[in-house]
Design a protein around this motif. Structure first.
Motif, short mmCIF file in Angstrom:
data_model
loop_
_atom_site.label_atom_id
_atom_site.label_comp_id
_atom_site.label_asym_id
_atom_site.label_seq_id
_atom_site.Cartn_x
_atom_site.Cartn_y
_atom_site.Cartn_z
N SER A 39 0.86 -1.19 0.00
CA SER A 39 0.00 0.00 0.00
C SER A 39 0.89 1.24 0.00
O SER A 39 1.50 1.57 1.01
CB SER A 39 -0.91 0.01 1.24
N SER A 40 0.98 1.90 -1.14
CA SER A 40 1.86 3.07 -1.24
C SER A 40 1.17 4.31 -0.71
O SER A 40 -0.07 4.39 -0.65
CB SER A 40 2.26 3.29 -2.70
N VAL A 41 1.98 5.28 -0.34
CA VAL A 41 1.45 6.57 0.11
C VAL A 41 0.62 7.21 -1.00
O VAL A 41 -0.46 7.77 -0.75
CB VAL A 41 2.60 7.50 0.55
N ARG A 42 1.09 7.09 -2.23
CA ARG A 42 0.37 7.68 -3.35
C ARG A 42 -1.00 7.02 -3.54
O ARG A 42 -2.00 7.70 -3.79
CB ARG A 42 1.20 7.55 -4.63
N ALA A 43 -1.05 5.70 -3.39
CA ALA A 43 -2.33 4.99 -3.55
C ALA A 43 -3.31 5.37 -2.44
O ALA A 43 -4.51 5.54 -2.69
CB ALA A 43 -2.09 3.48 -3.56
N ILE A 44 -2.81 5.50 -1.23
CA ILE A 44 -3.67 5.90 -0.12
C ILE A 44 -4.20 7.31 -0.33
O ILE A 44 -5.39 7.59 -0.13
CB ILE A 44 -2.90 5.80 1.21
N ALA A 45 -3.31 8.21 -0.76
CA ALA A 45 -3.72 9.59 -1.01
C ALA A 45 -4.76 9.65 -2.13
O ALA A 45 -5.74 10.40 -2.04
CB ALA A 45 -2.50 10.43 -1.38
N HIS A 46 -4.56 8.84 -3.18
CA HIS A 46 -5.52 8.82 -4.29
C HIS A 46 -6.88 8.35 -3.81
O HIS A 46 -7.92 8.91 -4.17
CB HIS A 46 -4.99 7.91 -5.40
N GLY A 60 3.68 12.10 9.26
CA GLY A 60 5.13 12.00 9.23
C GLY A 60 5.66 10.97 8.26
O GLY A 60 6.66 11.20 7.59
N SER A 61 5.01 9.82 8.17
CA SER A 61 5.47 8.74 7.31
C SER A 61 4.36 7.71 7.16
O SER A 61 3.32 7.80 7.84
CB SER A 61 6.71 8.06 7.91
N LYS A 62 4.59 6.73 6.30
CA LYS A 62 3.60 5.66 6.16
C LYS A 62 3.51 4.85 7.45
O LYS A 62 2.43 4.38 7.83
CB LYS A 62 3.96 4.74 4.98
N GLU A 63 4.64 4.69 8.14
CA GLU A 63 4.62 3.98 9.42
C GLU A 63 3.76 4.72 10.45
O GLU A 63 3.02 4.11 11.21
CB GLU A 63 6.05 3.81 9.95
N LEU A 65 1.27 6.67 9.74
CA LEU A 65 -0.12 6.49 9.31
C LEU A 65 -0.63 5.11 9.72
O LEU A 65 -1.77 4.96 10.17
CB LEU A 65 -0.22 6.66 7.79
N PHE A 66 0.23 4.11 9.59
CA PHE A 66 -0.16 2.75 9.99
C PHE A 66 -0.50 2.71 11.47
O PHE A 66 -1.49 2.10 11.89
CB PHE A 66 0.98 1.79 9.66
N GLN A 67 0.31 3.38 12.28
CA GLN A 67 0.03 3.44 13.70
C GLN A 67 -1.31 4.12 13.96
O GLN A 67 -2.08 3.71 14.83
CB GLN A 67 1.14 4.18 14.44
N ALA A 68 -1.60 5.17 13.19
CA ALA A 68 -2.86 5.90 13.36
C ALA A 68 -4.06 5.02 13.04
O ALA A 68 -5.13 5.15 13.64
CB ALA A 68 -2.87 7.15 12.50
N THR A 69 -3.91 4.10 12.07
CA THR A 69 -5.03 3.22 11.73
C THR A 69 -5.37 2.29 12.89
O THR A 69 -6.51 1.85 13.03
CB THR A 69 -4.73 2.38 10.48
N LEU A 70 -4.38 1.97 13.70
CA LEU A 70 -4.61 1.11 14.85
C LEU A 70 -4.95 1.90 16.11
O LEU A 70 -5.40 1.34 17.10
CB LEU A 70 -3.36 0.26 15.13
N PRO A 76 5.27 1.41 17.97
CA PRO A 76 5.87 0.08 18.01
C PRO A 76 7.40 0.13 17.98
O PRO A 76 8.06 -0.68 18.62
CB PRO A 76 5.32 -0.59 16.74
N GLU A 77 7.95 1.11 17.24
CA GLU A 77 9.41 1.23 17.18
C GLU A 77 10.01 1.49 18.56
O GLU A 77 11.10 1.01 18.88
CB GLU A 77 9.80 2.37 16.23
#
Length: 217
Positions: A39-46, A60-63, A65-70, A76-77
């Protein structure tokens, strides 16, 4: 980019108040359908109908965003960094202390419990949790410390996480006594032998031999 009659260049209109939520919804959908890596940042934005730069702006980053979805209360880092700071011998103790610190903490415990409850009823959330395990735990210092072949390492980490999550479900969701009544130190002491064995113990299981005697007593 369009210009006004005064000759000034117009930028993109600022995002609506619900833009952030829309990005999270699109990311949650694509992460569940395609996985984190695909899942690319561009695809999510689209999918969300926004400029990809807004994802960096909000998360800040795709990571991130992933944390925000949860809706996790801790990165996690950061957990992985805590666990990785020490020796292989002390790994089981660090894993348990870090795990219980997150689940029993006043600031993080209630939010983690909410994530767990959603995960128990929402298949998409379960898939996202599985991905974060694969992304951050299976490819973490834990795997390096356990230090065996990849399949053996995955099995050992999975066994340890099963022990820890099982205790959390019994303690926080089901309220099983006396597990729910143990102090944090008592719980850690009971978990230590099981997690240590999962990481470093003998996991060889004797092959079962079918009984072909066919006889009767």
């Amino acid at each position: 980019m369009a210009t006004t009659t005064s000759g000034k260049r117009q930028g993109r209109r600022p995002g609506r108040p619900d833009t952030r939520e829309g990005i999270v919804d699109s990311a949650r959908k694509l992460f569940a359908e395609k996985g984190f890596a695909r899942s690319s940042v561009r695809a999510i934005a689209h999918d969300a109908g926004v400029d990809p730069a807004l994802i960096t702006h909000y998360f800040g980053s795709k990571e991130g965003l992933f944390q925000a979805t949860l809706d996790l209360p801790i990165r996690p880092e950061e957990i992985v960094e805590r666990i990785g700071d020490g020796s292989a011998e002390d790994l089981p103790q660090r894993v348990i202390e870090t795990f219980l610190g997150v689940w029993e903490g006043e600031d993080t415990g209630p939010a983690m419990l909410a994530v767990l409850r959603r995960g128990l009823t929402d298949p998409a959330q379960v898939d996202l949790l599985r991905q974060i395990m694969t992304q951050h735990v299976m490819a973490s210092p834990i795997a390096t410390f356990v230090g065996r072949d990849s399949e053996d390492t995955r099995l050992r980490i999975s066994l340890a996480m099963t022990q820890l999550l099982g205790v959390v479900i019994a303690r926080k969701v089901l309220g099983f006594a006396p597990i729910a009544e143990l102090s944090r130190d008592q719980l850690a002491a009971f978990l230590l032998p099981a997690v240590t064995h999962a990481f470093y113990g003998d996991l060889d299981v004797p092959a079962t031999t079918p009984d072909n005697s066919g006889g009767t007593a």
